[in-house]
Design a protein around this motif. Structure first.
Motif, short mmCIF file in Angstrom:
data_model
loop_
_atom_site.label_atom_id
_atom_site.label_comp_id
_atom_site.label_asym_id
_atom_site.label_seq_id
_atom_site.Cartn_x
_atom_site.Cartn_y
_atom_site.Cartn_z
N ASP A 43 48.71 51.67 37.87
CA ASP A 43 47.43 50.99 38.10
C ASP A 43 46.63 50.87 36.80
N ILE A 46 48.44 48.37 34.43
CA ILE A 46 48.18 46.98 34.87
C ILE A 46 46.79 46.56 34.39
N GLU A 50 45.72 43.77 31.48
CA GLU A 50 44.84 42.63 31.83
C GLU A 50 43.70 42.51 30.82
N ILE A 99 40.17 34.79 45.15
CA ILE A 99 40.69 34.85 46.52
C ILE A 99 40.06 33.78 47.43
N LEU A 104 43.59 29.99 45.33
CA LEU A 104 44.75 30.87 45.54
C LEU A 104 45.97 30.46 44.74
N LEU A 105 46.15 29.16 44.55
CA LEU A 105 47.37 28.72 43.85
C LEU A 105 47.14 28.50 42.35
N LYS A 106 45.98 28.93 41.85
CA LYS A 106 45.77 28.83 40.40
C LYS A 106 46.60 29.91 39.71
N GLU A 107 47.15 29.55 38.56
CA GLU A 107 48.05 30.49 37.87
C GLU A 107 47.29 31.56 37.09
N ARG A 110 42.85 35.90 37.67
CA ARG A 110 42.84 37.07 38.56
C ARG A 110 42.64 38.39 37.82
N GLY A 111 42.69 38.38 36.49
CA GLY A 111 42.74 39.61 35.72
C GLY A 111 41.62 40.58 36.02
N PHE A 113 39.44 40.53 38.39
CA PHE A 113 39.41 40.85 39.83
C PHE A 113 40.37 42.00 40.14
N ILE A 114 41.57 41.94 39.57
CA ILE A 114 42.55 43.01 39.80
C ILE A 114 42.07 44.33 39.21
N SER A 117 39.57 45.88 41.36
CA SER A 117 40.17 46.39 42.60
C SER A 117 40.89 47.71 42.38
N LEU A 118 41.53 47.87 41.22
CA LEU A 118 42.37 49.05 40.99
C LEU A 118 41.61 50.23 40.40
#
Lengths: 140, 111
Positions: A43, A46, A50, A99, A104-107, A110-111, A113-114, A117-118
């Motif tokens: 975690d 990751i 990011e 989200i 959702l389908l953007k490449e 998310r960095g 955000f992840i 979350s972690l």
């Protein structure tokens, strides 16, 4: 190309993603030395990768003359990692919610955000000398 | 990260190993996915059993493969998603986007 520099519990890399494995190896080595569980090491790794990618691309604009520094420490039951770039900074509030159905389908995007979350805490400090992001995670 | 690939019943199976974190290693998977598409392969399975973890770069590569395949009338499916990656797919709601199976055999049968 300049090489990564390691001083005590910090590593400084030129702004190139080719140095991500150097950061990961260094980070995971220190965390294992602290006795951190493998799932928590993942975690943190990751999250740090990011932040380093953000520092390289959005902070330093992939300018190889600018560096990203990662410093790791353990305070009581928490590991703290500080990732510092030398760029003009980016405003995470401007990042669209990854989200949302339309994203959702953007490449990318998310960095942060992840990371939020972690990790247990994420503090972003934008200064004229770059952006410094401090993350903490309870490890014991 | 390194990558093995093989074909099962006409379906391309990609088997990345290690960590997918960005940098030159991650481009191997991206390039292999797009090589499959250029060759006209429309059915692809990514076997994630040996991927220790991935970050958003890895997720972006999976999405790029999925959308490119779908735009070409194909499909990308996942097999052997580890707990760590499943957790990321859940956090990011990508669990609603990808079809995932407990084994390559099940993924192959689903096409």
């Amino acid at each position: 190309m300049r090489k990564p520099t390691i001083i005590n519990n910090s590593i400084r890399i030129p702004s190139s993603e080719e140095h991500l494995p150097d950061v990961d190896s260094f980070l995971e080595g220190i965390l294992r030395g602290y006795g951190v569980e493998e799932t928590i090491i993942a975690d943190i790794a990751i999250s740090v990768t990011e932040l380093v990618i953000n520092g390289i691309i959005h902070g330093n604009g992939s300018n190889p003359d600018k560096d990203v520094t990662v410093a790791i420490s353990k305070k009581d039951a928490n590991v703290e990692v500080v990732v510092q770039d030398q760029g003009d900074g980016f405003n995470p509030d401007e990042i669209e919610n990854p989200i949302d159905a339309k994203n959702l389908l953007k490449e990318v995007g998310r960095g942060i955000f992840i990371v939020k979350s972690l990790m247990d805490s994420v503090a972003i400090d934008r200064t004229t000398r770059g952006t410094r992001i401090t993350i903490t995670k309870k490890v014991s | 990260m390194n990558l093995n690939d093989y074909e099962r019943d006409g379906i391309a199976v990609l088997e990345p190993r290690g960590k997918i974190m960005g940098g030159p290693d991650a481009t191997i998977l991206h390039e292999k996915l797009h090589e499959c598409i250029e060759k006209g392969q429309k059915k692809v399975i990514i076997d994630l059993a040996r991927v220790e973890w991935m970050n958003s770069t890895g997720l972006g590569i999976l999405i790029s493969g999925l959308t490119t395949l779908r735009n070409n009338g194909g499909e990308l499916k996942l097999a052997n998603v580890t707990d760590k990656i499943q957790s990321l797919l859940t956090i990011t709601k990508l669990v609603t986007v990808f079809e995932a199976f407990d084994s390559v055999d099940e993924a192959v049968s689903s096409f």
